[in-house]
Design an enzyme around this catalytic site. Structure first.
Site, mmCIF file in Angstrom:
data_model
loop_
_atom_site.group_PDB
_atom_site.id
_atom_site.type_symbol
_atom_site.label_atom_id
_atom_site.label_comp_id
_atom_site.label_asym_id
_atom_site.label_seq_id
_atom_site.Cartn_x
_atom_site.Cartn_y
_atom_site.Cartn_z
ATOM 1 N N ASP A 46 -6.129 10.197 7.382
ATOM 2 C CA ASP A 46 -7.356 10.516 6.786
ATOM 3 C C ASP A 46 -7.159 11.915 5.964
ATOM 4 O O ASP A 46 -5.662 12.559 5.917
ATOM 5 C CB ASP A 46 -8.378 11.453 7.856
ATOM 6 C CG ASP A 46 -9.322 10.371 8.545
ATOM 7 O OD1 ASP A 46 -9.280 9.422 8.040
ATOM 8 O OD2 ASP A 46 -9.951 10.540 9.701
ATOM 9 N N TYR A 51 1.885 10.666 17.370
ATOM 10 C CA TYR A 51 1.369 11.515 16.881
ATOM 11 C C TYR A 51 1.697 12.946 17.333
ATOM 12 O O TYR A 51 2.132 12.850 18.598
ATOM 13 C CB TYR A 51 -0.302 11.459 16.671
ATOM 14 C CG TYR A 51 -0.721 10.485 15.823
ATOM 15 C CD1 TYR A 51 -0.938 10.968 14.334
ATOM 16 C CD2 TYR A 51 -1.094 8.946 16.268
ATOM 17 C CE1 TYR A 51 -1.440 10.011 13.515
ATOM 18 C CE2 TYR A 51 -1.556 8.209 15.154
ATOM 19 C CZ TYR A 51 -1.681 8.679 14.061
ATOM 20 O OH TYR A 51 -2.283 7.845 13.170
#
Lengths: 248, 248
Positions: free
Chosen positions: B54, B114
């Protein structure tokens, strides 16, 4: 009268060093700090700083103190919050402490810790770009470690002194010298009782030349003894240097 | 025809995510990458990306592949250097590899790692500001660790799914969940076979609420079982999230 000590962190990228420049209008960290302090205390505040940092050099633990006549921030935490609410986002006050009147940020400092970050890979990592120096050529880490050992202790560091900075003596003591290799980063930590102008950056530049094979690790001994700036390596860029801590 | 895989790092701050936006002219990482690749290979190149990130999310190990008809860069190192010479400085190609023709960056990914960085102190550190989320209130680290254990394993993560992202199944497996406390930083590392839209950021936002005492660590079990986004905490800001690695 009151005397307050502040611990500061800043990203040096957008500043012409810490100290207010008398001859120019370039933005410095101290300019912003003194302006905000003067406004908060309603009097002219001039901070006394521990350690000048050059244009582009960063800090995680710069120290200043300042004398003020009003004591409106009795709670240190409130002063930290008020300062950070008004300072630019790349300058932060980490701690505030009420000190005895004679405390002097520079004169009473017993030692300093600097770090230097080398990003040593074919491509640098963008996230650390603003506070690391990218060296594309693979450095020989082991040779750099061997070289660093010669710098520990008390020496005349004339060979590692920039042309500016006038000092009474060029003898300094390096108490700790650590190199760590983590992924593509070489992190250098140097602790000492004081440092000559550009000393850490010239030491790092010399170690990089050792890592490149241009200087042998053992030659560091000769470079120290020569007391000649021309014998050492280049001055490493400011952007990789961080003033980490000041000891009192 | 040739198929080349690239590993990329970028600072997401100035980009509207990775993927080229069909409806807008906003700059994306893929826009820059495809433009430079097309120019270097003298043909229209459309990269296939592993993982959409994003707007504002960073990467240390994004992966793409692309099909090309000419093989002018037989030496992978030369392709990396050529790409980095033309890409913006906050986008770097770390590695390049020649692959079999069927290799697909997204379909062949087996897992992802992540990380999320929380800067948890009264004042944030300027040097890490662009890739950390500043939480001023002191978080209870131990409670966050306990909470994280409930998320490991195979679960229906509907409670941790953003409203966008349509997927066939909301079942995912988290294979590793590490929290480390270092100085004023809490670093979260989550490894799994795949992640729903905004899943890591909602998990982090929920853990922050645990650390603040707003959600009990044991409530994570109920939140998972509820399969209701409204039961979980807020979506943590994009700036603290880094796509670290993709496993094949």
């Amino acid at each position: 009268m009151f005397n307050t000590k502040l611990v500061l962190a800043y990203q040096g990228t957008n500043y012409c060093g810490f100290q207010i420049q008398t001859k120019s209008q370039d933005p410095t960290v101290q300019y912003h700090l003194d302006k905000v302090l003067s406004s908060l205390f309603n009097e002219e505040i001039k901070t006394i700083l521990c350690s000048r940092t050059d244009s582009g050099v960063h800090a995680n633990g710069q120290v200043v103190n300042f004398i003020h006549s009003s004591n409106k921030f009795t709670e240190q935490r409130r002063l930290v919050l008020a300062l950070n609410a008004h300072l630019p986002y790349d300058i932060r006050v980490l701690e505030s402490e009420s000190m005895y009147l004679d405390f002097h940020a520079r004169y009473h400092a017993k030692g300093k810790l600097y770090s230097y970050l080398i990003d040593n890979a074919i491509a640098n990592r963008p996230l650390t770009n603003s506070f690391s120096y990218h060296v594309h050529k693979k450095l020989d880490f082991e040779k750099m470690v061997i070289a660093s050992k010669y710098l520990i202790g008390t020496h005349d560091f004339s060979s590692f002194k920039g042309s500016q900075g006038a000092t009474k003596t060029t003898v300094r003591t390096i108490t700790r010298f650590d190199l760590t290799l983590d992924d593509q980063y070489i992190k250098i930590q140097v602790e000492g009782n004081g440092f000559l102008y550009n000393m850490v950056r010239i030491i790092v530049g010399t170690l990089i030349h050792v890592g490149m094979g241009k200087i042998s690790p053992e030659a560091i001994k000769d470079i120290i003894e020569a007391k000649d700036r021309m014998k050492a390596g280049p001055t490493a860029p400011a952007k990789g240097l961080i003033l980490e801590k000041i000891y009192y």
